[in-house]
Design an enzyme around this catalytic site. Sequence first.
Site, PDB file in Angstrom:
ATOM      1  N   TYR A 252       6.081   9.374   0.055  1.00  0.00           N
ATOM      2  CA  TYR A 252       6.472   7.923  -0.269  1.00  0.00           C
ATOM      3  C   TYR A 252       7.046   6.894   0.820  1.00  0.00           C
ATOM      4  CZ  TYR A 252       7.051   9.045  -5.306  1.00  0.00           C
ATOM      5  OH  TYR A 252       6.549   9.702  -6.536  1.00  0.00           O
TER       6      TYR A 252
ATOM      7  N   GLU B  77       4.471  -7.971   3.084  1.00  0.00           N
ATOM      8  CA  GLU B  77       4.534  -8.779   4.285  1.00  0.00           C
ATOM      9  C   GLU B  77       3.754  -8.124   5.414  1.00  0.00           C
ATOM     10  OE1 GLU B  77       6.511  -7.922   1.658  1.00  0.00           O
ATOM     11  OE2 GLU B  77       7.981  -9.169   1.543  1.00  0.00           O
TER      12      GLU B  77
ATOM     13  N   ASN C 219       2.050   5.253  -0.799  1.00  0.00           N
ATOM     14  CA  ASN C 219       1.692   6.745  -0.313  1.00  0.00           C
ATOM     15  C   ASN C 219       2.350   7.752  -1.099  1.00  0.00           C
ATOM     16  OD1 ASN C 219       1.554   8.960   1.846  1.00  0.00           O
ATOM     17  ND2 ASN C 219      -0.094   7.426   2.391  1.00  0.00           N
TER      18      ASN C 219
ATOM     19  N   VAL D 211       0.949  -1.152   0.065  1.00  0.00           N
ATOM     20  CA  VAL D 211      -0.003   0.120  -0.090  1.00  0.00           C
ATOM     21  C   VAL D 211       0.833   1.152   0.032  1.00  0.00           C
ATOM     22  CG1 VAL D 211      -1.902   1.392   1.163  1.00  0.00           C
ATOM     23  CG2 VAL D 211      -1.781  -1.118   1.453  1.00  0.00           C
TER      24      VAL D 211
ATOM     25  N   CYS E 257       4.728  -2.418   2.868  1.00  0.00           N
ATOM     26  CA  CYS E 257       4.956  -3.571   2.358  1.00  0.00           C
ATOM     27  C   CYS E 257       3.800  -4.809   2.537  1.00  0.00           C
ATOM     28  CB  CYS E 257       6.207  -4.215   2.637  1.00  0.00           C
ATOM     29  SG  CYS E 257       7.943  -3.421   2.081  1.00  0.00           S
TER      30      CYS E 257
HETATM   31  N1  THU Z   1       7.644  -4.486  -1.652  1.00  0.00           N
HETATM   32  C1  THU Z   1       6.940  -5.143  -0.859  1.00  0.00           C
HETATM   33  O1  THU Z   1       5.792  -4.979  -0.835  1.00  0.00           O
HETATM   34  N2  THU Z   1       7.549  -6.353  -0.515  1.00  0.00           N
HETATM   35  C2  THU Z   1       8.794  -6.761  -0.779  1.00  0.00           C
HETATM   36  O2  THU Z   1       9.001  -7.860  -0.368  1.00  0.00           O
HETATM   37  C3  THU Z   1       9.594  -5.852  -1.613  1.00  0.00           C
HETATM   38  C4  THU Z   1       8.997  -4.571  -2.070  1.00  0.00           C
HETATM   39  C5  THU Z   1       6.932  -2.945  -2.326  1.00  0.00           C
HETATM   40  C6  THU Z   1       7.371  -1.845  -1.594  1.00  0.00           C
HETATM   41  C7  THU Z   1       6.880  -1.108  -2.616  1.00  0.00           C
HETATM   42  O3  THU Z   1       5.703  -0.461  -2.505  1.00  0.00           O
HETATM   43  C8  THU Z   1       7.036  -1.727  -4.005  1.00  0.00           C
HETATM   44  O4  THU Z   1       7.109  -3.178  -3.489  1.00  0.00           O
HETATM   45  C9  THU Z   1       8.529  -1.343  -4.567  1.00  0.00           C
HETATM   46  O5  THU Z   1       9.646  -1.357  -3.613  1.00  0.00           O
END
Ligand code: THU
Length: 139
Positions: free
Chosen positions: A49, A56, A46, A44, A54
């Site tokens: 930034y 997870e 924003n 999600v 993430c």
């Molecule tokens: N991102 C994740 O959600 N999990 C990961 O393991 C790696 C990166 C997301 C963060 C951001 O929204 C986008 O991927 C690019 O970095």
Amino acid sequence: MTSLDDLFQAARAAQGRAYAPYSGFTVGAAVRDTDGRVHAGCNVENAAYPQGACAETGAISAMIQAGGRAIAEILVVGEGEHLVTPCGGCRQRIREFATPETPVHIAGLEGVRRTFRLDELLPFSFGPDNLADTGRGAR
Ligand code: THU
């Protein structure tokens, strides 16, 4: 049908609902808790930034709000040729509810590519045990 299909499908479904208008990089994650329940999350982003979250992090939040307290395994899915391994901050968030042996499955759109133990991704980690040693532990 493999034993990871439910995790993979849950993570893919979550990835499809990601809010990633800035990076365009959608990620899904699914946690199986130690009661066997599956909890999913997506990234999600924003406009401010650094406030983005993430996938997870979302999956762990979903587990906690459902009453889960321990991760049996976690799967992360994203696109591209590189492995979409959890960022450093998320490795620590996973650590809070996992063990050194907890499997972390990394998938591409075609399925699981590699499985790591958490302690491969986050060796010599700091965790709840450190605080418990001092009598300040959460458990
Ligand atoms: N991102 C994740 O959600 N999990 C990961 O393991 C790696 C990166 C997301 C963060 C951001 O929204 C986008 O991927 C690019 O970095």
